[in-house]
Motif scaffolding. Structure first.
Motif, mmCIF file in Angstrom:
data_model
loop_
_atom_site.group_PDB
_atom_site.id
_atom_site.type_symbol
_atom_site.label_atom_id
_atom_site.label_comp_id
_atom_site.label_asym_id
_atom_site.label_seq_id
_atom_site.Cartn_x
_atom_site.Cartn_y
_atom_site.Cartn_z
ATOM 1 N N THR A 65 0.007 -5.045 8.115
ATOM 2 C CA THR A 65 1.274 -5.438 8.152
ATOM 3 C C THR A 65 2.089 -5.665 6.651
ATOM 4 N N VAL A 66 1.249 -5.224 5.565
ATOM 5 C CA VAL A 66 1.807 -5.267 4.320
ATOM 6 C C VAL A 66 2.872 -4.110 4.228
ATOM 7 N N PRO A 67 3.762 -4.405 2.982
ATOM 8 C CA PRO A 67 4.542 -3.377 2.822
ATOM 9 C C PRO A 67 4.219 -1.874 2.473
ATOM 10 N N VAL A 68 4.300 -0.841 3.182
ATOM 11 C CA VAL A 68 4.016 0.451 3.050
ATOM 12 C C VAL A 68 4.831 1.528 2.578
ATOM 13 N N LEU A 69 4.529 2.253 1.674
ATOM 14 C CA LEU A 69 5.287 3.531 1.375
ATOM 15 C C LEU A 69 4.033 4.709 1.804
ATOM 16 N N PHE A 70 4.790 5.419 2.801
ATOM 17 C CA PHE A 70 3.957 6.638 3.704
ATOM 18 C C PHE A 70 4.582 7.870 3.222
ATOM 19 N N LEU A 71 3.695 8.768 2.936
ATOM 20 C CA LEU A 71 4.054 10.150 2.099
ATOM 21 C C LEU A 71 3.582 11.176 3.082
ATOM 22 N N VAL A 72 4.653 12.306 3.347
ATOM 23 C CA VAL A 72 4.431 13.130 4.282
ATOM 24 C C VAL A 72 4.849 14.380 3.558
ATOM 25 N N GLN A 73 3.954 15.446 3.415
ATOM 26 C CA GLN A 73 4.521 16.721 2.914
ATOM 27 C C GLN A 73 4.470 17.747 4.069
ATOM 28 N N ALA A 111 3.458 10.084 13.746
ATOM 29 C CA ALA A 111 2.827 9.104 14.595
ATOM 30 C C ALA A 111 2.224 7.992 14.022
ATOM 31 N N LEU A 112 1.447 8.235 12.854
ATOM 32 C CA LEU A 112 0.709 7.297 12.109
ATOM 33 C C LEU A 112 1.553 6.357 11.532
ATOM 34 N N PHE A 113 2.647 6.982 10.813
ATOM 35 C CA PHE A 113 3.748 6.018 10.416
ATOM 36 C C PHE A 113 4.240 5.131 11.553
ATOM 37 N N ASP A 114 4.542 5.476 12.494
ATOM 38 C CA ASP A 114 5.215 4.952 13.685
ATOM 39 C C ASP A 114 4.317 3.886 14.189
ATOM 40 N N ALA A 115 2.852 3.977 14.146
ATOM 41 C CA ALA A 115 2.064 3.102 14.640
ATOM 42 C C ALA A 115 1.968 1.663 13.535
ATOM 43 N N LEU A 116 2.225 2.069 12.382
ATOM 44 C CA LEU A 116 1.843 1.084 11.058
ATOM 45 C C LEU A 116 2.636 -0.364 11.676
ATOM 46 N N GLY A 117 2.051 -1.507 11.521
ATOM 47 C CA GLY A 117 2.520 -2.773 12.148
ATOM 48 C C GLY A 117 3.551 -3.351 11.058
ATOM 49 N N SER A 118 3.537 -2.700 9.988
ATOM 50 C CA SER A 118 4.361 -3.391 8.883
ATOM 51 C C SER A 118 5.783 -3.497 9.144
ATOM 52 N N PRO A 119 6.527 -4.579 8.903
ATOM 53 C CA PRO A 119 7.895 -4.665 9.273
ATOM 54 C C PRO A 119 8.563 -3.871 8.065
ATOM 55 N N ASP A 120 8.091 -4.023 7.007
ATOM 56 C CA ASP A 120 8.611 -3.437 5.848
ATOM 57 C C ASP A 120 7.692 -2.015 5.410
ATOM 58 N N LYS A 121 8.095 -0.737 6.176
ATOM 59 C CA LYS A 121 7.628 0.291 5.799
ATOM 60 C C LYS A 121 8.491 1.477 5.884
ATOM 61 N N ARG A 122 8.136 2.213 4.867
ATOM 62 C CA ARG A 122 9.172 3.628 4.817
ATOM 63 C C ARG A 122 8.389 4.887 4.596
ATOM 64 N N LEU A 123 8.938 5.924 4.858
ATOM 65 C CA LEU A 123 8.282 7.169 4.955
ATOM 66 C C LEU A 123 9.252 8.150 4.030
ATOM 67 N N HIS A 124 8.719 8.815 3.169
ATOM 68 C CA HIS A 124 9.376 9.901 2.151
ATOM 69 C C HIS A 124 8.598 11.066 2.339
ATOM 70 N N ALA A 161 0.835 -1.219 -0.116
ATOM 71 C CA ALA A 161 -0.007 -0.072 0.048
ATOM 72 C C ALA A 161 0.989 1.094 -0.072
ATOM 73 N N VAL A 162 0.397 2.144 -0.792
ATOM 74 C CA VAL A 162 0.900 3.619 -0.662
ATOM 75 C C VAL A 162 -0.175 4.463 0.116
ATOM 76 N N LEU A 163 0.396 5.062 1.281
ATOM 77 C CA LEU A 163 -0.662 5.694 2.194
ATOM 78 C C LEU A 163 0.086 6.893 2.466
ATOM 79 N N GLY A 164 -0.750 7.952 3.118
ATOM 80 C CA GLY A 164 -0.064 9.045 3.681
ATOM 81 C C GLY A 164 -0.752 10.511 3.552
ATOM 82 N N LEU A 165 -0.208 11.481 3.770
ATOM 83 C CA LEU A 165 -0.880 12.931 3.823
ATOM 84 C C LEU A 165 -2.175 12.870 4.659
#
Lengths: 270, 270
Positions: free
Chosen positions: A205-213, A226-239, A182-186
């Motif tokens: 728990t799936v891989p997530v790319l999380f976008l922040v402006q 805080a939302l990114f931090d709470a994600l249960g996914s072992p494979d997550k990244r924030l841009h 999933a791609v999530l964010g903003l």
């Protein structure tokens, strides 16, 4: 004009037992991409959507499908939604799908427009207790209906949705086992459903790319962190990059495409 | 064995007027990449470095050069430094360069090792007032010396350095106009030179990709966010992922390569 009706049972919610999906109007084919407008029935609601597939594809193998949840004030036919859907079809041979969100697009008799859709959605977010669960049921019903189409063989499913597309989509990603990345964010842990989002984030728990402006005027970045931090996914990244809520850079769109393609894998046998 | 001496004037600092660069030992050629070990003299200090170039290249045109500043406890010959340098040469036709940081690598008579280099650098960071300016002078002297080599025609310069590579490298990027894009991170506004870094961050105006490890045990992420926030670059982006200080993912290495290649452009006329 194509017309397909399917009846399937919904495994994920108790809101509906039967799903009917109807293609409406003429297909639009452009640059190797077929766009089909459909309505899907869910719990008495008619939900309008667009489906994009490779023109002439869909014969043998299966292909990943990307669900696109648009932001507040726009629709399933917003230029950035259409552009994104076409990228996945043209560059990767995937299918893509967008639904009009609640109080948006063709779900409105007045035709909508940015401001009225935005404001009414904000009110519904605060006051309509079933808003999120209804949206989950609509996406899942659409996946059920698509799975029953003879010409569709859907592989892994990805979700792409920012802002309202995360308000409604993060709980979907948490609930829908067919979604593999999933791609999530903003969006952050804030607003009327922040407890729900904090709980559901842990279930993702799936891989997530999380976008922040960085300069997001609607969702303060500490709530997004805080939302990114709470994600249960072992494979997550924030841009994150500079700019206001809706000023996402072209490079970030490209990163989201690359991310989903990496995790969903190649289309097979087209 | 190649040997070149150059004498050039340093435009950027008052620390030195003459620069001598000597290639030492035998070149190592592997997989199309030539690795050359050199010493450069700067203000009475002898600074050891590695230079990587395309084997057989360097004839006509010019190519971007990537400076790699290693982390504390490692050296110019650490496997991740060599691997990164070789990526830029093999994938893009660039040149790459690494210097041993202060109290590291071949600058130590005892051969060093992770712990002693790390600890002594931490002490010097706190107690040696010229540590950062000396490092800037060494990198700039090396650029001057390379520019005088007949076989090197250097195009735009990029900088890649995390952790100690940012402690020493961010002030370099702020001071050195030949650097056109930078990868920084794994470091925040904290520690003995935090005022210097806060000031210098504002002076960084080139495109920056800034990396954060979400669970960094050495630099708390709020201090890293503060450093990113302070960067003067209009084009800056932050990538964060889970994990400890040194657990950078392979995908992030790939992103840094893509970022610098995007901003430095193609090698010309090789």
């Amino acid at each position: 004009m194509s017309r397909v009706s399917t009846k399937t049972s919904l495994g994920l919610t108790s809101h509906a037992a039967d799903v009917t999906l109807r293609f409406v109007g003429e297909d639009v084919v452009s640059g190797g991409v077929r766009q089909r407008r459909f309505d899907v029935d869910c719990d008495g609601r008619t939900v309008p959507g667009n489906l994009w597939t490779p023109d002439g594809g869909g014969g043998g193998g299966s292909s990943p499908l990307v669900l696109i949840g648009h932001g507040a004030g726009t629709s399933k036919s917003e230029p950035y939604v259409v552009s994104l859907a076409r990228r996945f079809v043209r560059h990767h041979g995937y299918s893509a799908l967008a639904l009009d969100g609640p109080l948006h697009g063709d779900r409105r008799r007045d035709g909508g427009g940015f401001a009225i859709s935005f404001v009414e959605f904000a009110q519904a977010w605060a006051n309509e207790p079933h808003l999120i669960d209804n949206s989950i049921a609509e996406w899942s019903a659409t996946l059920d209906a698509l799975a029953a189409l003879p010409e569709m063989r859907t592989g892994p499913v990805g979700y792409w949705g920012l802002s309202m597309g995360t308000i409604l989509g993060l709980p979907l990603v948490a609930a829908e086992p067919r979604i593999k990345a999933a791609v999530l964010g903003l969006m952050g842990i804030t607003g009327p459903t922040k407890a729900r989002h904090a709980d559901d984030a842990v279930k993702v728990t799936v891989p997530v790319l999380f976008l922040v402006q960085w300069d997001d005027e609607l969702f303060a970045r500490d709530t997004s962190f805080a939302l990114f931090d709470a994600l249960g996914s072992p494979d997550k990244r924030l841009h994150a990059g500079p700019g206001a809520h809706s000023a996402l850079s072209r490079e970030e769109f490209e990163d989201t495409e690359r991310f989903l393609a990496h995790h969903l894998g190649p289309a097979v046998g087209r």
